[in-house]
Design a protein around this motif. Structure first.
Motif: not given
Lengths: 382, 78
Positions: A61-71
């Motif tokens: 979702p908008v606002g989500g901070r995720v590592p490189v490679g995350t779907v």
């Protein structure tokens, strides 16, 4: 079904924050479309998609901070022919050209400056009606929306760039470079009187928007020379050299307030002087604004840095991993020079090369600098 | 264009290139490139925007005349 993942926009990127989706489930996308905006240590970047298909699910979702490679999203596809079409009628189509990052059909076009303002004020782009060409959302549209919600309790969302985060990104990349890459350095001082004479002649007849900077001519010579020394153009990955799929020059651009970016000028060796100058102008404006695309940060196969006419005479570059070389352009200075046995004042520039000794030797690196010198002596042909 | 209009135009253009600068405190005789940390691309954009907004052609040979705020004002109003 294919997955659309958080891309890596350079060796120094570990994670990104999704600040805007430009597509919704059901939207048809094509390779090269900008589908999301991701906040990174390098600022807000427009993220392009690598596959054709239909968006089936937005996972992050908008606002989500995720590592490189995350779907980030899932795609159904590739796009199939409509069921009614006769099966033998499928035409042979050329592969998609990922050049122009057109907005996805049916989604709002928006100028980068308008997007940034909307981001800063937390304006939902889906609620805006664009008044620009092709119903593009303009700065004025966003400004109107900002003033209409100014008194309300709209949450603010920051989408600018953070100098401290950029500092950390540079620290990580340069530390890795100095730790892993066995650099060798070469330098060549080049008489640029022919090059500057050509620029002066060209500019005399041109209005300011069409004028050329000496750096564009240097860049053209560098691009042509790099095309002849493929060992310096590409990446060191998993213990071996992978050549670049073209000469995509990362043009190092200093940001006001600190930090720098080196977005790609793709296929620079096939661009005219005017095209290179236009690309440089465009990249500098967008690097300092927030309109860079993901491919522009991940594509460079070699980096060029120019200190400009207020910089130092010589730069000793640090390679940006996983690239294997970087070319530096110092300040143009007037120096005594021997011409036909006599000493004359001449404008000269010191070109430097830092290269990865795992991928090439000094002999090849020297050939690059000598070739650049040769091309600049024949500046009228560039 | 009178001097006041020229100054407003110049400051507007410079503010778009160096948004963080405090133009109220910029001395009229200060060298813009040093004072505002403008590189050659910034300076070319400065000239380009002035040309586009004033209609005045500014040949390269005249660039030194626009190196300060005061110099640029008198260039545009001459």
């Amino acid at each position: 079904m294919t997955d659309f993942r958080m891309p890596s926009l350079g060796a120094d990127m570990e994670a990104g924050t999704l600040v805007e989706w430009l597509v919704r489930p059901g939207d048809r996308v094509k390779r090269g479309n900008v589908v999301a905006v991701v906040e990174t240590q390098k600022g807000a970047i427009d993220i392009e998609i690598f596959n054709d298909g239909v968006v089936s699910e937005l996972v992050v979702p908008v606002g989500g901070r995720v590592p490189v490679g995350t779907v980030l999203a899932r795609l159904a596809g590739p796009v199939t022919e409509p069921a009614m079409a006769p099966p033998q009628a499928a035409p042979v189509t050329p592969p998609p050209i990922p050049a122009a990052p057109a907005a996805v059909a049916g989604r709002p076009h928006i100028t980068p400056v308008a997007r940034r303002l909307a981001g800063e004020h937390g304006i939902d782009l889906q609620r805006l009606t664009g008044t620009g060409p092709d119903n593009a959302i303009t700065l004025a549209d966003v400004q109107a929306a900002v003033s209409s919600v100014a008194s309300g309790a709209t949450p603010r969302r920051r989408a600018g760039f953070d100098p401290a985060a950029m500092r950390q990104a540079i620290a990580a990349a340069m530390t890795r470079s100095k730790r892993e890459i066995p650099h060798y350095y070469l330098s060549q001082t080049i008489d640029v009187s022919n090059a500057l004479a050509r620029i002066e002649r060209l500019n005399r007849e041109r209005p300011p928007p069409e004028r050329i900077l000496p750096a564009a001519l240097f860049l053209r010579a560098i691009a042509l020379a790099v095309a002849k020394t493929p060992e310096l153009n590409g990446f060191w990955e998993e213990g071996r050299f992978r050549p670049g799929d073209g000469v995509h020059i990362g043009w190092a651009t200093a940001l006001r307030g600190g930090g720098l970016l080196a977005p790609a000028i793709r296929d620079a060796n096939h661009r005219s002087l005017e095209e290179l100058m236009a690309s440089m102008r465009d990249l500098v404006l967008r690097a300092r604004g927030s309109g860079l695309r993901s491919s522009e940060l991940s594509d460079p196969t070699i980096t060029v840095t120019s200190l400009g006419d207020r910089g130092a005479e010589t730069v000793f570059p640090i390679i940006y991993p996983p690239q294997v070389a970087m070319v530096g352009i110092g300040r143009i200075v007037t120096r005594p020079w021997v011409v036909n046995g006599a000493i004359e004042p001449r404008p000269v520039v010191t070109l430097t090369l830092a290269a990865d000794h795992r991928a090439s030797d000094g002999h090849r690196g020297g050939l690059l600098l000598v070739e650049i010198d040769r091309l600049l002596q024949e500046a009228d042909t560039l | 264009m009178n001097a006041g209009e020229a100054r407003t135009l110049i400051v507007d253009v410079l503010a778009s290139i160096a948004p963080e600068a405090d133009f109220d405190r910029l001395p009229g005789g200060a060298v813009l490139r040093d004072e505002l940390d403008l590189d050659s691309m910034d300076f070319l954009n400065f000239i380009t925007f002035l040309h586009q907004k004033s209609g005045i052609d500014i040949p390269e040979a005249d660039y030194p005349k626009l190196s300060t705020l005061d110099g640029a004002v008198s260039y545009l109003t001459r």
